[in-house]
Write a protein that holds these residues in place. Structure first.
Motif, PDB file in Angstrom:
ATOM      1  N   GLY A   5       0.817  -1.203   0.000  1.00  0.00           N
ATOM      2  CA  GLY A   5       0.000   0.000   0.000  1.00  0.00           C
ATOM      3  C   GLY A   5       0.849   1.250   0.000  1.00  0.00           C
ATOM      4  O   GLY A   5       1.832   1.342   0.738  1.00  0.00           O
ATOM      5  N   LEU A   7       0.448   5.479   0.223  1.00  0.00           N
ATOM      6  CA  LEU A   7      -0.391   6.645   0.464  1.00  0.00           C
ATOM      7  C   LEU A   7       0.468   7.881   0.227  1.00  0.00           C
ATOM      8  O   LEU A   7       1.476   8.083   0.896  1.00  0.00           O
ATOM      9  CB  LEU A   7      -0.939   6.637   1.892  1.00  0.00           C
ATOM     10  CG  LEU A   7      -1.833   7.793   2.304  1.00  0.00           C
ATOM     11  CD1 LEU A   7      -3.040   7.913   1.368  1.00  0.00           C
ATOM     12  CD2 LEU A   7      -2.296   7.621   3.739  1.00  0.00           C
ATOM     13  N   ILE A  32      -1.472  -1.103  -4.098  1.00  0.00           N
ATOM     14  CA  ILE A  32      -2.679  -0.319  -3.876  1.00  0.00           C
ATOM     15  C   ILE A  32      -2.182   1.096  -3.621  1.00  0.00           C
ATOM     16  O   ILE A  32      -1.459   1.344  -2.656  1.00  0.00           O
ATOM     17  CB  ILE A  32      -3.495  -0.834  -2.680  1.00  0.00           C
ATOM     18  CG1 ILE A  32      -3.875  -2.301  -2.877  1.00  0.00           C
ATOM     19  CG2 ILE A  32      -4.734   0.037  -2.480  1.00  0.00           C
ATOM     20  CD1 ILE A  32      -4.505  -2.944  -1.647  1.00  0.00           C
ATOM     21  N   TYR A  33      -2.522   2.010  -4.500  1.00  0.00           N
ATOM     22  CA  TYR A  33      -1.933   3.343  -4.489  1.00  0.00           C
ATOM     23  C   TYR A  33      -3.016   4.401  -4.367  1.00  0.00           C
ATOM     24  O   TYR A  33      -3.999   4.386  -5.109  1.00  0.00           O
ATOM     25  CB  TYR A  33      -1.156   3.536  -5.794  1.00  0.00           C
ATOM     26  CG  TYR A  33      -0.693   4.941  -6.064  1.00  0.00           C
ATOM     27  CD1 TYR A  33       0.437   5.445  -5.440  1.00  0.00           C
ATOM     28  CD2 TYR A  33      -1.370   5.752  -6.953  1.00  0.00           C
ATOM     29  CE1 TYR A  33       0.869   6.737  -5.697  1.00  0.00           C
ATOM     30  CE2 TYR A  33      -0.942   7.038  -7.222  1.00  0.00           C
ATOM     31  CZ  TYR A  33       0.177   7.526  -6.583  1.00  0.00           C
ATOM     32  OH  TYR A  33       0.592   8.797  -6.838  1.00  0.00           O
ATOM     33  N   TYR A  34      -2.833   5.285  -3.399  1.00  0.00           N
ATOM     34  CA  TYR A  34      -3.737   6.425  -3.241  1.00  0.00           C
ATOM     35  C   TYR A  34      -2.925   7.710  -3.195  1.00  0.00           C
ATOM     36  O   TYR A  34      -1.897   7.778  -2.509  1.00  0.00           O
ATOM     37  CB  TYR A  34      -4.560   6.318  -1.950  1.00  0.00           C
ATOM     38  CG  TYR A  34      -5.477   5.128  -1.901  1.00  0.00           C
ATOM     39  CD1 TYR A  34      -6.541   5.000  -2.790  1.00  0.00           C
ATOM     40  CD2 TYR A  34      -5.280   4.113  -0.976  1.00  0.00           C
ATOM     41  CE1 TYR A  34      -7.385   3.906  -2.747  1.00  0.00           C
ATOM     42  CE2 TYR A  34      -6.118   3.012  -0.920  1.00  0.00           C
ATOM     43  CZ  TYR A  34      -7.168   2.918  -1.810  1.00  0.00           C
ATOM     44  OH  TYR A  34      -7.997   1.829  -1.768  1.00  0.00           O
ATOM     45  N   ASN A  35      -3.380   8.723  -3.892  1.00  0.00           N
ATOM     46  CA  ASN A  35      -2.769  10.048  -3.884  1.00  0.00           C
ATOM     47  C   ASN A  35      -3.886  11.038  -3.562  1.00  0.00           C
ATOM     48  O   ASN A  35      -4.846  11.165  -4.306  1.00  0.00           O
ATOM     49  CB  ASN A  35      -2.166  10.354  -5.254  1.00  0.00           C
ATOM     50  CG  ASN A  35      -1.461  11.676  -5.307  1.00  0.00           C
ATOM     51  OD1 ASN A  35      -1.731  12.572  -4.512  1.00  0.00           O
ATOM     52  ND2 ASN A  35      -0.558  11.816  -6.246  1.00  0.00           N
ATOM     53  N   VAL A  36      -3.742  11.732  -2.445  1.00  0.00           N
ATOM     54  CA  VAL A  36      -4.812  12.649  -2.025  1.00  0.00           C
ATOM     55  C   VAL A  36      -4.662  14.046  -2.607  1.00  0.00           C
ATOM     56  O   VAL A  36      -5.493  14.908  -2.353  1.00  0.00           O
ATOM     57  CB  VAL A  36      -4.928  12.721  -0.483  1.00  0.00           C
ATOM     58  CG1 VAL A  36      -5.276  11.371   0.095  1.00  0.00           C
ATOM     59  CG2 VAL A  36      -3.683  13.303   0.152  1.00  0.00           C
ATOM     60  N   GLU A  42      -8.451  13.923   3.717  1.00  0.00           N
ATOM     61  CA  GLU A  42      -8.861  12.674   3.073  1.00  0.00           C
ATOM     62  C   GLU A  42      -7.922  11.507   3.385  1.00  0.00           C
ATOM     63  O   GLU A  42      -8.251  10.357   3.112  1.00  0.00           O
ATOM     64  CB  GLU A  42      -8.950  12.870   1.560  1.00  0.00           C
ATOM     65  CG  GLU A  42     -10.075  13.799   1.153  1.00  0.00           C
ATOM     66  CD  GLU A  42     -10.211  13.947  -0.351  1.00  0.00           C
ATOM     67  OE1 GLU A  42      -9.586  13.160  -1.098  1.00  0.00           O
ATOM     68  OE2 GLU A  42     -10.936  14.855  -0.777  1.00  0.00           O
ATOM     69  N   TYR A  46      -8.353   7.022   3.241  1.00  0.00           N
ATOM     70  CA  TYR A  46      -7.539   6.155   2.391  1.00  0.00           C
ATOM     71  C   TYR A  46      -6.624   5.271   3.223  1.00  0.00           C
ATOM     72  O   TYR A  46      -6.366   4.115   2.873  1.00  0.00           O
ATOM     73  CB  TYR A  46      -6.741   6.975   1.382  1.00  0.00           C
ATOM     74  CG  TYR A  46      -7.615   7.535   0.291  1.00  0.00           C
ATOM     75  CD1 TYR A  46      -8.189   6.694  -0.649  1.00  0.00           C
ATOM     76  CD2 TYR A  46      -7.878   8.891   0.212  1.00  0.00           C
ATOM     77  CE1 TYR A  46      -9.010   7.200  -1.645  1.00  0.00           C
ATOM     78  CE2 TYR A  46      -8.691   9.408  -0.784  1.00  0.00           C
ATOM     79  CZ  TYR A  46      -9.257   8.551  -1.704  1.00  0.00           C
ATOM     80  OH  TYR A  46     -10.074   9.040  -2.692  1.00  0.00           O
ATOM     81  N   LYS A  49      -8.605   2.349   4.255  1.00  0.00           N
ATOM     82  CA  LYS A  49      -8.746   1.383   3.159  1.00  0.00           C
ATOM     83  C   LYS A  49      -7.516   0.490   3.052  1.00  0.00           C
ATOM     84  O   LYS A  49      -7.630  -0.714   2.839  1.00  0.00           O
ATOM     85  CB  LYS A  49      -8.988   2.102   1.827  1.00  0.00           C
ATOM     86  CG  LYS A  49     -10.354   2.719   1.712  1.00  0.00           C
ATOM     87  CD  LYS A  49     -10.521   3.395   0.364  1.00  0.00           C
ATOM     88  CE  LYS A  49     -11.892   4.035   0.260  1.00  0.00           C
ATOM     89  NZ  LYS A  49     -12.156   4.553  -1.086  1.00  0.00           N
ATOM     90  N   LEU A  50      -6.322   1.086   3.215  1.00  0.00           N
ATOM     91  CA  LEU A  50      -5.101   0.286   3.164  1.00  0.00           C
ATOM     92  C   LEU A  50      -5.036  -0.678   4.344  1.00  0.00           C
ATOM     93  O   LEU A  50      -4.669  -1.846   4.178  1.00  0.00           O
ATOM     94  CB  LEU A  50      -3.864   1.178   3.149  1.00  0.00           C
ATOM     95  CG  LEU A  50      -3.615   1.965   1.872  1.00  0.00           C
ATOM     96  CD1 LEU A  50      -2.406   2.876   2.035  1.00  0.00           C
ATOM     97  CD2 LEU A  50      -3.409   1.027   0.684  1.00  0.00           C
ATOM     98  N   GLU A  60       4.521   5.592   2.948  1.00  0.00           N
ATOM     99  CA  GLU A  60       3.914   6.911   2.792  1.00  0.00           C
ATOM    100  C   GLU A  60       5.024   7.896   2.502  1.00  0.00           C
ATOM    101  O   GLU A  60       6.192   7.605   2.717  1.00  0.00           O
ATOM    102  CB  GLU A  60       3.130   7.313   4.037  1.00  0.00           C
ATOM    103  CG  GLU A  60       3.958   7.523   5.273  1.00  0.00           C
ATOM    104  CD  GLU A  60       4.529   6.246   5.893  1.00  0.00           C
ATOM    105  OE1 GLU A  60       5.679   6.329   6.336  1.00  0.00           O
ATOM    106  OE2 GLU A  60       3.869   5.212   5.925  1.00  0.00           O
TER     107      GLU A  60
END
Length: 79
Positions: A5, A7, A32-36, A42, A46, A49-50, A60
């Motif tokens: 993961g 973030l 699993i990649y998230y960019n806010v 937010e 996220y 979710k990870l 991170e």
């Protein structure tokens, strides 16, 4: 296979993410990649979710993301 993961706070840090992935070349992994994109509020969602995805490794790019991930894992209790 590992679940990893990521973030990220902003796209300005894409090079760090690419360097991280390059360092794991040859390792079988799903990312699993998230960019806010700078929206710090937010991050907690996220991060949760990870944590719920039970990633094997999380990374991170800023301390705000680390704090959100730490809180998300703490809220799950013992895994």
């Amino acid at each position: 296979m590992f679940k990893i993961g990521i973030l990220q706070l902003t796209s300005h840090l894409d090079a760090a993410v690419e360097g991280f992935k390059a360092g794991l070349e040859g390792v079988e992994a799903d990312y699993i990649y998230y960019n806010v994109e700078g929206k710090v509020p937010e991050m907690a969602g996220y991060a949760a979710k990870l944590a719920e995805a039970k990633v094997h490794i999380q990374t991170e790019s800023v301390s705000a993301a680390e704090k959100a991930l730490s809180a998300a894992y703490d809220s799950l209790g013992d895994l």
